[in-house]
Design a protein around this motif. Structure first.
Motif, PDB file in Angstrom:
ATOM      1  N   ARG A   1       0.830  -1.208   0.000  1.00  0.00           N
ATOM      2  CA  ARG A   1       0.000   0.000   0.000  1.00  0.00           C
ATOM      3  C   ARG A   1       0.866   1.261   0.000  1.00  0.00           C
ATOM      4  O   ARG A   1       0.535   2.264  -0.648  1.00  0.00           O
ATOM      5  N   ALA A   2       1.983   1.209   0.715  1.00  0.00           N
ATOM      6  CA  ALA A   2       2.889   2.357   0.743  1.00  0.00           C
ATOM      7  C   ALA A   2       3.488   2.611  -0.637  1.00  0.00           C
ATOM      8  O   ALA A   2       3.629   3.763  -1.063  1.00  0.00           O
ATOM      9  N   ILE A   3       3.850   1.541  -1.331  1.00  0.00           N
ATOM     10  CA  ILE A   3       4.379   1.685  -2.700  1.00  0.00           C
ATOM     11  C   ILE A   3       3.333   2.334  -3.599  1.00  0.00           C
ATOM     12  O   ILE A   3       3.625   3.269  -4.353  1.00  0.00           O
ATOM     13  N   HIS A   4       2.104   1.835  -3.515  1.00  0.00           N
ATOM     14  CA  HIS A   4       1.031   2.405  -4.338  1.00  0.00           C
ATOM     15  C   HIS A   4       0.798   3.874  -4.003  1.00  0.00           C
ATOM     16  O   HIS A   4       0.658   4.716  -4.906  1.00  0.00           O
ATOM     17  N   GLN A   5       0.770   4.200  -2.714  1.00  0.00           N
ATOM     18  CA  GLN A   5       0.433   5.560  -2.287  1.00  0.00           C
ATOM     19  C   GLN A   5       1.521   6.581  -2.595  1.00  0.00           C
ATOM     20  O   GLN A   5       1.265   7.790  -2.568  1.00  0.00           O
ATOM     21  N   THR A   6       2.736   6.106  -2.904  1.00  0.00           N
ATOM     22  CA  THR A   6       3.805   7.034  -3.270  1.00  0.00           C
ATOM     23  C   THR A   6       4.138   6.945  -4.761  1.00  0.00           C
ATOM     24  O   THR A   6       5.125   7.525  -5.211  1.00  0.00           O
ATOM     25  N   SER A   7       3.331   6.217  -5.505  1.00  0.00           N
ATOM     26  CA  SER A   7       3.552   6.059  -6.939  1.00  0.00           C
ATOM     27  C   SER A   7       2.734   7.077  -7.720  1.00  0.00           C
ATOM     28  O   SER A   7       1.906   7.809  -7.162  1.00  0.00           O
ATOM     29  N   GLY A   8       2.947   7.107  -9.018  1.00  0.00           N
ATOM     30  CA  GLY A   8       2.163   7.990  -9.867  1.00  0.00           C
ATOM     31  C   GLY A   8       0.720   7.563 -10.010  1.00  0.00           C
ATOM     32  O   GLY A   8      -0.095   8.284 -10.578  1.00  0.00           O
ATOM     33  N   ARG A   9       0.377   6.382  -9.478  1.00  0.00           N
ATOM     34  CA  ARG A   9      -0.991   5.859  -9.559  1.00  0.00           C
ATOM     35  C   ARG A   9      -1.754   6.043  -8.246  1.00  0.00           C
ATOM     36  O   ARG A   9      -2.817   5.462  -8.055  1.00  0.00           O
ATOM     37  N   ARG A  10      -1.224   6.843  -7.343  1.00  0.00           N
ATOM     38  CA  ARG A  10      -1.799   6.932  -5.988  1.00  0.00           C
ATOM     39  C   ARG A  10      -3.238   7.434  -5.966  1.00  0.00           C
ATOM     40  O   ARG A  10      -3.974   7.179  -5.017  1.00  0.00           O
ATOM     41  N   ASN A  11      -3.646   8.174  -7.000  1.00  0.00           N
ATOM     42  CA  ASN A  11      -5.027   8.677  -7.041  1.00  0.00           C
ATOM     43  C   ASN A  11      -5.984   7.716  -7.736  1.00  0.00           C
ATOM     44  O   ASN A  11      -7.159   8.041  -7.938  1.00  0.00           O
TER      45      ASN A  11
END
Length: 244
Positions: free
Chosen positions: A45-55
């Motif tokens: 989840r941390a990887i996703h939330q700091t990626s360009g796809r977080r929204n």
């Protein structure tokens, strides 16, 4: 901030976090390996939330829980009237829901060969057909996988597809078990106590003897087990000092 729940000073653990932060900058596939309770889902989840796809959505797929009879309808959805009992309006699948976001293939090592085959097909082509449909649907998803299994050993046993493994492990992150991180026990205890202080408006601290007991334990359930132990301790103690 997305990594704030991942507490630790252990060098191997810190290395895993640095690797995860680097992986988050790209769309590369990530494979997270670690025992149950080490924080694989939190890290994903941390990887996703700091990626360009977080929204965009993060869709968590429990690979071990998908029965073979429902693989395609769960992953790819179905058109109306595709089978007996189907919704009249049809249904989207996990890949539809995760379009432009991230799919977390949780415990991929526990998936059946049939599930693996279906996953490999969509990862290779970037498209799928819904059950009962004829149209190829293009999908743009980032893949993060997690497992507590030794995938190399499963490949040797013919229980895991080697071609799927190479698709998933472009970026591999190893989360060490808590028993290999004794220096992190005190940090985690302090973190969990502060969480309960905020929720229950009361302060606690742990005695040196109690902390010594926690450090000497082998923690088969890892951080998840320690979190449960601290929750039990603060709810059962009648003193602001948690002791043995």
């Amino acid at each position: 901030a997305a990594f704030d729940e991942l507490i630790g000073a252990n060098p191997a653990f810190r290395k895993a976090l640095v690797t995860a932060q680097r992986a988050a900058r790209s769309d590369i596939a990530v494979l997270i390996i670690g025992e149950s309770g080490t924080g694989k889902e939190i890290l994903a989840r941390a990887i996703h939330q700091t990626s360009g796809r977080r929204n965009k959505p993060l869709v968590d797929v429990n690979c071990a829980a998908i029965p073979d009879s429902l693989i395609e309808s769960e992953l790819f959805g179905y058109e109306k009237g595709a089978f007996t009992g189907a919704r009249t309006e049809g249904s989207k699948g996990y890949f539809d829901e995760a379009h432009e976001g991230t799919i977390l293939l949780d415990e991929i090592g526990d998936s059946s060969l049939s599930v693996q085959s279906k996953l490999l097909r969509v990862l290779e082509s970037g498209s799928f057909k819904r059950v009962g449909g004829t149209k190829n649907i293009r999908v743009d998803v980032r893949i993060i996988s997690s497992t507590n299994q030794d995938l190399a050993e499963l490949i040797e046993q013919k229980k895991f597809r080697e071609d799927l493994f190479f698709r998933l492990n472009a970026f591999t992150i190893h989360l060490p078990p808590l028993r290999e991180r004794p220096e992190d026990i005190a940090l985690l205890v302090d973190h969990f106590l502060k969480h309960h202080e905020t929720a229950q408006k009361q302060k606690w601290r742990i005695s040196a003897d109690a902390l010594g007991v926690l450090r000497s334990y082998h923690w088969p359930g890892n951080v998840r087990e320690l979190k449960g132990v601290m929750s039990y301790a603060v709810n059962m103690t009648q003193s602001p000092v948690i002791d043995t």
